[in-house]
Design a protein around this motif. Structure first.
Motif, PDB file in Angstrom:
ATOM      1  N   ALA A   1       0.832  -1.201   0.000  1.00 50.43           N
ATOM      2  CA  ALA A   1       0.000   0.000   0.000  1.00 50.43           C
ATOM      3  C   ALA A   1       0.863   1.245   0.000  1.00 50.43           C
ATOM      4  N   SER A   2       0.315   2.285  -0.585  1.00 46.54           N
ATOM      5  CA  SER A   2       0.909   3.614  -0.489  1.00 46.54           C
ATOM      6  C   SER A   2       0.250   4.279   0.708  1.00 46.54           C
TER       7      SER A   2
ATOM      8  N   SER B   1       9.162   9.413   2.062  1.00 47.31           N
ATOM      9  CA  SER B   1       9.617   8.073   1.657  1.00 47.31           C
ATOM     10  C   SER B   1       8.443   7.102   1.544  1.00 47.31           C
ATOM     11  N   GLU B   2       7.410   7.287   2.364  1.00 44.22           N
ATOM     12  CA  GLU B   2       6.229   6.423   2.308  1.00 44.22           C
ATOM     13  C   GLU B   2       5.347   6.757   1.108  1.00 44.22           C
ATOM     14  N   ARG B   3       5.425   8.000   0.651  1.00 37.72           N
ATOM     15  CA  ARG B   3       4.676   8.396  -0.541  1.00 37.72           C
ATOM     16  C   ARG B   3       5.351   7.876  -1.814  1.00 37.72           C
ATOM     17  N   GLU B   4       6.661   7.709  -1.743  1.00 34.77           N
ATOM     18  CA  GLU B   4       7.435   7.298  -2.914  1.00 34.77           C
ATOM     19  C   GLU B   4       7.486   5.791  -3.096  1.00 34.77           C
TER      20      GLU B   4
ATOM     21  N   HIS C   1      -2.935   7.074  -2.606  1.00 38.71           N
ATOM     22  CA  HIS C   1      -2.228   7.203  -1.328  1.00 38.71           C
ATOM     23  C   HIS C   1      -3.191   7.522  -0.185  1.00 38.71           C
ATOM     24  N   ILE C   2      -2.907   6.929   0.972  1.00 40.67           N
ATOM     25  CA  ILE C   2      -3.645   7.194   2.206  1.00 40.67           C
ATOM     26  C   ILE C   2      -2.622   7.605   3.248  1.00 40.67           C
ATOM     27  N   ASP C   3      -2.862   8.717   3.909  1.00 41.12           N
ATOM     28  CA  ASP C   3      -1.884   9.214   4.876  1.00 41.12           C
ATOM     29  C   ASP C   3      -1.802   8.363   6.148  1.00 41.12           C
TER      30      ASP C   3
ATOM     31  N   ASP D   1       6.637  -2.941   8.835  1.00 41.26           N
ATOM     32  CA  ASP D   1       8.000  -2.472   8.558  1.00 41.26           C
ATOM     33  C   ASP D   1       8.233  -1.028   8.988  1.00 41.26           C
ATOM     34  N   ALA D   2       7.258  -0.402   9.633  1.00 38.54           N
ATOM     35  CA  ALA D   2       7.351   1.022   9.959  1.00 38.54           C
ATOM     36  C   ALA D   2       8.412   1.319  11.026  1.00 38.54           C
TER      37      ALA D   2
END
Length: 140
Positions: A36-37, A43-46, A91-93, A123-124
């Motif tokens: 998921a985005s 970095s999470e958006r990319e 994308h979801i924030d 993995d966060a």
């Protein structure tokens, strides 16, 4: 007469309400791992990351014989497919936002009385096996 005897006597005058029998079936999807985005950092958006999703749905059973038709049940395969489609929409924030959207997806079927949704990002944070959120929502 003791205080307990007096309490019993008072409560004996109150009839118990007759509640309609409601039988529920629990449908679940366990540890669905998808990409998921999601996240607030650049970095999470990319780059997409793993999310682990658990869905629990309490479903009103139909009266009579147990279901023997696909149309009579809430299908876990459809839940998985709709979850995948939701993740492909963009994308979801926040994991909280994803959990709410998944809860709405689950409760869209009028037979679903209640749902519990858990979303984890394994993995966060390297020191943790996973971080995330779990919510419960009720129909109506």
């Amino acid at each position: 007469m003791t205080i307990h005897d007096r309490a019993r006597a008072v409560w004996a005058d109150f009839p118990l309400p007759s509640l309609p029998a409601k039988t529920l079936r629990r449908v679940f999807v366990r540890d669905l791992t998808l990409m998921a985005s999601i996240g607030i950092y650049d970095s999470e958006r990319e780059q997409r990351q793993r999310v682990v999703i658990n869905l629990d749905l309490w479903v009103q059973e139909t009266p009579g014989e147990p279901p023997n038709s696909y149309a009579d049940v809430v299908c876990y395969e459809q839940l998985v497919n709709r979850t995948q489609i939701l993740l492909e929409e963009g994308h979801i924030d926040l994991v909280e936002t994803l959990a709410e959207k998944l809860a709405q997806l689950c409760l869209a079927d009028p037979r679903v009385q209640r749902t519990r949704v858990r979303v984890e990002k394994p993995d966060a944070i390297s020191a943790a096996a996973g971080v995330g959120v779990e919510i419960e929502r009720v129909a109506g």
